[in-house]
Design a protein around this motif. Structure first.
Motif, PDB file in Angstrom:
ATOM      1  N   TRP A  61      38.706  -4.925 -14.232  1.00 28.02           N
ATOM      2  CA  TRP A  61      39.294  -3.836 -13.452  1.00 28.02           C
ATOM      3  C   TRP A  61      38.217  -2.914 -12.914  1.00 28.02           C
ATOM      4  O   TRP A  61      37.096  -2.911 -13.396  1.00 28.02           O
ATOM      5  N   LEU A  89      32.749   0.590 -12.955  1.00 23.89           N
ATOM      6  CA  LEU A  89      32.987   2.026 -13.041  1.00 23.89           C
ATOM      7  C   LEU A  89      32.261   2.738 -11.904  1.00 23.89           C
ATOM      8  O   LEU A  89      31.036   2.655 -11.793  1.00 23.89           O
ATOM      9  N   MET A  99      44.722   3.920 -16.990  1.00 26.85           N
ATOM     10  CA  MET A  99      45.154   2.759 -17.768  1.00 26.85           C
ATOM     11  C   MET A  99      46.154   3.137 -18.866  1.00 26.85           C
ATOM     12  O   MET A  99      46.532   2.278 -19.671  1.00 26.85           O
ATOM     13  N   LEU A 126      36.802   6.227 -21.754  1.00 28.36           N
ATOM     14  CA  LEU A 126      36.747   5.399 -20.537  1.00 28.36           C
ATOM     15  C   LEU A 126      37.919   5.684 -19.607  1.00 28.36           C
ATOM     16  O   LEU A 126      37.802   5.558 -18.386  1.00 28.36           O
ATOM     17  N   ASP A 127      39.061   6.082 -20.163  1.00 24.50           N
ATOM     18  CA  ASP A 127      40.218   6.382 -19.316  1.00 24.50           C
ATOM     19  C   ASP A 127      40.157   7.792 -18.733  1.00 24.50           C
ATOM     20  O   ASP A 127      41.117   8.256 -18.117  1.00 24.50           O
ATOM     21  N   CYS A 155      34.554  -4.002 -16.709  1.00 21.17           N
ATOM     22  CA  CYS A 155      34.954  -2.798 -15.981  1.00 21.17           C
ATOM     23  C   CYS A 155      33.872  -2.408 -14.978  1.00 21.17           C
ATOM     24  O   CYS A 155      32.710  -2.250 -15.333  1.00 21.17           O
ATOM     25  N   ASN A 209      42.542  14.716 -18.210  1.00 23.62           N
ATOM     26  CA  ASN A 209      41.243  14.308 -17.683  1.00 23.62           C
ATOM     27  C   ASN A 209      40.663  15.425 -16.814  1.00 23.62           C
ATOM     28  O   ASN A 209      41.118  16.552 -16.883  1.00 23.62           O
ATOM     29  N   LEU A 219      30.391  -2.726 -16.941  1.00 23.43           N
ATOM     30  CA  LEU A 219      30.482  -2.788 -18.403  1.00 23.43           C
ATOM     31  C   LEU A 219      31.118  -4.082 -18.863  1.00 23.43           C
ATOM     32  O   LEU A 219      32.281  -4.373 -18.527  1.00 23.43           O
ATOM     33  N   GLN A 274      37.509   1.164 -11.833  1.00 23.77           N
ATOM     34  CA  GLN A 274      38.030   2.511 -12.024  1.00 23.77           C
ATOM     35  C   GLN A 274      36.986   3.553 -11.655  1.00 23.77           C
ATOM     36  O   GLN A 274      35.802   3.241 -11.543  1.00 23.77           O
ATOM     37  N   THR A 305      40.878   6.841 -13.128  1.00 27.97           N
ATOM     38  CA  THR A 305      41.892   6.437 -12.157  1.00 27.97           C
ATOM     39  C   THR A 305      41.567   5.075 -11.544  1.00 27.97           C
ATOM     40  O   THR A 305      40.408   4.739 -11.298  1.00 27.97           O
ATOM     41  N   LEU A 336      40.142   3.359 -24.558  1.00 26.38           N
ATOM     42  CA  LEU A 336      41.305   3.745 -23.760  1.00 26.38           C
ATOM     43  C   LEU A 336      42.325   4.348 -24.717  1.00 26.38           C
ATOM     44  O   LEU A 336      42.544   3.816 -25.809  1.00 26.38           O
TER      45      LEU A 336
END
Lengths: 336, 336
Positions: free
Chosen positions: A181, A300, A311, B185-186, A298, B310, A331, A183, A188, B304
């Motif tokens: 993914w 980033l 997430m 990370l989120d 990931c 955030n 990552l 982000q 987000t 996560l």
């Protein structure tokens, strides 16, 4: 030569190998370093693509070029030519050279000649090895070297070497599956392109090597993706749309890619037919594949703002296996 | 020796220096590498703390140890002793050694003797330098070396060298200010301890070097922090509580730290009296200090879930200056 030097060299070899993690499919990612007799690093090599030179061959090529001053094979990517040239021209230059290799040098001749035989014939007297070759056809390189009087030191950064090798071990028996993914730093994942050009090119290079992409039905309907590898002129893998509802607008670009199978299925059973599988998506695809994924990747982007959704409500602790910093942060992770 | 080798060496020198970024206050972060005549890396040194040996001295110490086999000064941290020992015992061993240094070697003798004089007296013939010393008292090292017949090559990875040096340039005139936060990370920043032990120790080491911490009033009321450097047995900096409302419960631990000034103020004017300032906090402190901060430091835990809040609604694009991966990811950034 002390252990510190061997560990430093192996660290370089591991980092070099990670640059091509999964991109060497179906071969393992491997890194190799040549060391001088006082432990300084002479060259670093890495296996880049199945069919291309092995890591050891690149490291030996560059060590030869540096130590001899002969630049004839400096940019050569032809494994047979490098082997032949080194064999005939080495002139004893490698007698004070040691090597650190993340994986036991191969004993067999496949698409490329045997690395262990080359190392032996160049007169290298010591090879540090992180992990023994688990492939019976290729193993035996170390005993071949030992029989010729070279010292093989196993177990240097073995744990890190084993992590590097995990995908290779896995895809020989069952699919190696990773969830990818993108982000922003604030977590987000929605609203437009998130990753940099270089991250997207890396991701396309991975798609080119994968044989299956899995994606959620909602993402397909919403993003109308192509899911090919056009940024690297690569091949487009097969696609499994994971969905409870089977109807999709056939004008969505992914359906028109030549030489591709597209499945629309409500289970992940199909994965068993494949070897290297990338799952793309957000929260619901993450949850649906939680018991299937080996690793997580990931991308980033160092940005705050621009999206709304993260997430959540996923709860997961990761171990970072490797990270790469460019304009984005990449990552490689697995669940703790 | 080719430029590739010099760039590789300078990359190592820069990375080594970043390990101690800000921790060398009021000195600059500096890295140095010794190279053999064919360009291989012999040793890497980095300045760790004001008053301690300079990067060049550590690199020369380790190169001497490796090349001579004499381990007498191998673990020595006394700059004068290393200087004296190398001067009397080098025995011409450095004549084939080159160096790559992120900052022009100092010409003057301060708490430690002059690096340029040592490099000259050891007979080193080539020094690659990323950035010229901007400090008039210390500059002139390169001309001192050139006068003695050594070649000084400026501008190797100059842009990266200048980034490394930014805090040092800044705090000589006005405060260098950085905003520090920890997140998952989120993107979530709330609900309990987020960072690993090693990240918190790094953060305490930074606090020990800073002369002022700025923190928001709500954070003080809610977290009741101590804001000291106990994890590294360091000193606690002064504290500015940024708040529109002046009343705080004096039993909050930060008020009881000895030898500390605590200000409660509704502006950031006070920062002008300080040199190295860390701002800690969340969204509102980030926003309040947006025109004040030079850099941003994010400790990222690879998790996560576990939090709700955030950095929204902040909009910011960052350039990653340097990243370090341990069990957490440490990101040095500035606004794009």
């Amino acid at each position: 030569m002390n252990t510190t030097a061997a560990i430093h060299a192996m660290t370089l070899a591991l980092n070099a190998a990670w640059e091509y993690q999964l991109l060497t499919f179906p071969n393992p990612a491997v890194g190799a370093v040549c060391l001088s007799d006082n432990g300084t690093v002479v060259s670093v090599g890495t296996h880049k693509r199945a069919g291309g030179p092995h890591a050891e061959v690149y490291a030996l090529r560059d060590a030869y070029t540096l130590l001899s001053g002969d630049t004839t094979i400096a940019g050569c990517d032809d494994s047979h030519r490098i082997h032949d040239y080194l064999r005939t021209r080495h002139n004893g230059i490698f007698h004070t050279v040691s090597m650190a290799v993340t994986l036991e040098p191969c004993s067999h001749s496949g698409k490329t000649p045997s690395c262990a035989l080359l190392i032996r014939d160049l007169g290298i007297k010591r090879v540090y090895i992180s992990v023994k070759d688990p492939n019976p056809a290729a193993a035996g390189g170390a005993s071949l070297l030992s029989d010729a009087g070279a010292e093989c030191v196993f177990g240097i950064m073995e744990e890190e070497g084993e992590k590097l090798l995990e995908p290779f071990i896995r895809w020989q028996k069952s699919p190696f599956v990773f969830f990818k993914w993108a982000q922003r730093l604030d977590g987000t994942i929605d609203n437009g392109t998130i990753s940099s050009q270089s991250s997207r090119e890396h991701m396309h290079a991975l798609r080119d090597r994968c044989d299956l992409i899995v994606i959620g039905g909602n993402t397909v309907r919403h993003d109308r993706p192509t899911l090919d590898a056009r940024l690297v002129d690569g091949k487009a893998p097969d696609v499994l749309i994971y969905s409870q509802m089977g109807e999709f607008d056939q004008s969505i670009p992914l359906f028109s890619v030549p030489d591709r199978k597209v499945y629309v299925e409500s289970s992940l059973e199909r994965l068993k037919e494949y070897s290297l599988v990338m799952i793309e998506g957000g929260t619901s695809m993450f949850q649906a594949s939680q018991n299937t994924c080996d690793w997580y990747l990931c991308y980033l982007a160092p940005k705050l703002g621009g999206g709304l959704q993260n997430m959540g409500p996923i709860q997961e602790d990761f171990e970072v296996l490797h990270a790469k910093i460019t304009d984005n942060i990449l990552l490689w992770m697995k669940k703790k």
